[in-house]
Design a protein around this motif. Structure first.
Motif, PDB file in Angstrom:
ATOM      1  N   CYS A 140      -9.396   3.247   4.600  1.00  0.00           N
ATOM      2  CA  CYS A 140      -9.082   3.666   3.229  1.00  0.00           C
ATOM      3  C   CYS A 140     -10.199   4.507   2.607  1.00  0.00           C
ATOM      4  O   CYS A 140      -9.992   5.148   1.564  1.00  0.00           O
ATOM      5  CB  CYS A 140      -8.839   2.446   2.341  1.00  0.00           C
ATOM      6  SG  CYS A 140      -7.548   1.352   2.943  1.00  0.00           S
ATOM      7  N   CYS A 142       0.694   3.903   1.719  1.00  0.00           N
ATOM      8  CA  CYS A 142       1.049   4.429   3.042  1.00  0.00           C
ATOM      9  C   CYS A 142       2.054   3.540   3.767  1.00  0.00           C
ATOM     10  O   CYS A 142       2.500   3.884   4.868  1.00  0.00           O
ATOM     11  CB  CYS A 142      -0.183   4.680   3.894  1.00  0.00           C
ATOM     12  SG  CYS A 142      -1.171   3.220   4.235  1.00  0.00           S
ATOM     13  N   PRO A 184       0.844  -1.206   0.000  1.00  0.00           N
ATOM     14  CA  PRO A 184       0.000   0.000   0.000  1.00  0.00           C
ATOM     15  C   PRO A 184       0.873   1.248   0.000  1.00  0.00           C
ATOM     16  O   PRO A 184       1.994   1.229   0.540  1.00  0.00           O
ATOM     17  CB  PRO A 184      -0.771  -0.097   1.320  1.00  0.00           C
ATOM     18  CG  PRO A 184      -0.583  -1.473   1.825  1.00  0.00           C
ATOM     19  CD  PRO A 184       0.656  -2.018   1.213  1.00  0.00           C
ATOM     20  N   CYS A 228      -3.656   3.015  -5.141  1.00  0.00           N
ATOM     21  CA  CYS A 228      -3.023   2.186  -4.105  1.00  0.00           C
ATOM     22  C   CYS A 228      -3.346   0.706  -4.317  1.00  0.00           C
ATOM     23  O   CYS A 228      -4.466   0.362  -4.684  1.00  0.00           O
ATOM     24  CB  CYS A 228      -3.533   2.637  -2.739  1.00  0.00           C
ATOM     25  SG  CYS A 228      -2.943   1.609  -1.383  1.00  0.00           S
ATOM     26  N   PRO A 243      -4.169   7.000   6.224  1.00  0.00           N
ATOM     27  CA  PRO A 243      -4.887   7.548   5.065  1.00  0.00           C
ATOM     28  C   PRO A 243      -4.330   8.922   4.659  1.00  0.00           C
ATOM     29  O   PRO A 243      -4.004   9.735   5.531  1.00  0.00           O
ATOM     30  CB  PRO A 243      -6.333   7.663   5.564  1.00  0.00           C
ATOM     31  CG  PRO A 243      -6.408   6.771   6.739  1.00  0.00           C
ATOM     32  CD  PRO A 243      -5.058   6.700   7.347  1.00  0.00           C
ATOM     33  N   CYS A 282      -9.338   8.029   1.879  1.00  0.00           N
ATOM     34  CA  CYS A 282      -7.940   8.261   1.456  1.00  0.00           C
ATOM     35  C   CYS A 282      -7.910   8.761   0.010  1.00  0.00           C
ATOM     36  O   CYS A 282      -8.514   8.141  -0.874  1.00  0.00           O
ATOM     37  CB  CYS A 282      -7.155   6.968   1.592  1.00  0.00           C
ATOM     38  SG  CYS A 282      -5.451   7.140   1.065  1.00  0.00           S
TER      39      CYS A 282
END
Ligand code: SF4
Length: 374
Positions: free
Chosen positions: A341, A316, A314, A350, A368, A344
């Motif tokens: 999410c 993040c 992901p 992503c 997020p 986000c």
């Protein structure tokens, strides 16, 4: 794979293409099997009439979750279908065997030892039944080179049926040290095939520990050199578990110095299932904590001009400097997003999470992104 319940009266197990009542007339061919989604009594009566008239390659079922164009394995005794190919998916895979000659710490699909040679016939059936060819088809196992002649048959069938499709064979490459296996697969070098081969260390002890198989490193390196000699494109795969993170910089330097011919390197977050659960102490980590190592590894590969990207990670979980290298790569049926999410702003770019993250673990504590992106 999606495993769905259906109700139907036919008793013939096998591979079928799912068709709607509207499409069956145009799609029907005598050498294929069709599963009609019969939502009303009139449709079921029509199919029964065809069968009574000799068209035994058409069955009707009722059930939720099937889509037109699906290719499925029908298990009438259990009232189940397994979706082997879904037209609307982004990622498609054919499974050739569940057997393997490695025993990787984080194997997502632990190998079995029983005879499953019938999977080759099933994969050939899938190729015949697909309505719209995929752009890319993955071939996986287990270890596909354990069924080298079967793999060859699949590659030939794909080339004949889907000449434009790119093929990606996920293999540990070890058996390519064996000239017999090489000749079984490459007598007529396949077109459009890329070989996805994992490497977990820059020395035998390191790689052999992760794949739990003494001798694997030497065989894999020999396999990679064989693929290079045959001018076959290679994607080198590195799964980011703890023992690999610890040597990642040296491994990337080794690749740059000794394997610069690979097409690219895929650095992949670990799938939290299978053997990874049994080896959780070695496989679970917060990828974001490894940001410095990941950035250094990326710089080393760049210095050697080895293209590379991040998969299953992901956004993040990665430092922003690596976001341009992140790809959405998790197979559709395994892919999900968490509640966090929802708001986000980078969700659409992503890769998200593996569906089983909830009962196992996430690759990072999710963060997020709130600012607007262009
Ligand atoms: S919060 Fe979710 S969508 Fe956003 S970057 Fe993290 S995993 Fe991706």
């Amino acid at each position: 794979m999606r495993n769905l319940s259906v109700v139907g009266e036919a008793t013939e197990p096998g591979v079928y293409r799912v068709a709607s009542m509207d499409a069956i007339v145009a799609e029907w061919e005598p050498h294929l099997r069709f599963m009609v989604l019969a939502t009303d009594a009139a449709s079921r009566t029509a199919v029964e009439r065809w069968r009574a008239g000799g068209l035994q390659n058409v069955v009707h079922v009722q059930g939720d979750g099937l889509e037109e164009g699906d290719v499925v394995a029908y298990r009438p005794a259990q009232g189940k279908v397994i979706v082997l190919y879904r037209e609307s998916d982004l990622h498609h895979t054919l499974f050739l065997t569940n057997r393997c000659n490695s025993y990787c710490l984080m194997c997502s699909q632990p190998p079995t030892s029983h005879d499953d040679s019938w999977l080759i016939g099933q994969a050939l059936d899938v190729v015949r039944h697909v309505r719209r060819p995929p752009t890319v088809i993955g071939i996986s196992g287990g270890e596909p080179l354990l069924v080298a002649t079967g793999l060859r048959r699949i590659l030939v069938a794909i080339e004949a049926s889907w000449p434009e499709a790119a093929v990606e064979v996920l293999t540990n490459g070890r058996l390519l040290h064996d000239p017999t296996v090489v000749s079984q697969v490459f007598d007529e070098p396949p077109r459009n095939v890329r070989w996805l081969v994992p490497l977990y260390g820059h020395a035998d002890l390191l790689h052999d520990f992760v794949v739990q198989s003494p001798g694997a490193f030497d065989e894999t390196i020999e396999g990679l050199l064989t693929l290079q000699a045959l001018r076959q494109p290679i994607q080198l795969r590195i799964v980011l578990v703890q023992p690999v993170i610890e040597v990642l910089e040296e491994l990337c330097r080794f690749i740059g110095q000794n394997l610069p011919f690979v097409e690219y390197v895929a650095l992949m977050a670990c799938e939290p299932t299978g053997f990874a659960l049994a080896n959780r102490d070695l496989c679970e980590l917060d990828l974001f904590d490894a940001s410095t190592v990941l950035e250094r590894a990326s710089r080393i590969l760049s210095r050697y001009r080895v293209p590379h990207l991040f998969m299953n990670a992901p956004l993040c979980a990665l430092p922003r400097s690596l976001w341009p290298l992140a790809r959405r790569s998790i197979s559709d049926w395994k892919n999900t997003y968490a509640d966090e999410c929802a708001g986000c702003t980078v969700r659409s770019e992503c890769s998200g999470l593996f569906a089983w993250h909830e009962k196992n673990w996430k690759p990072t504590s999710l963060k997020p992104v709130k600012e607007a992106t262009q």
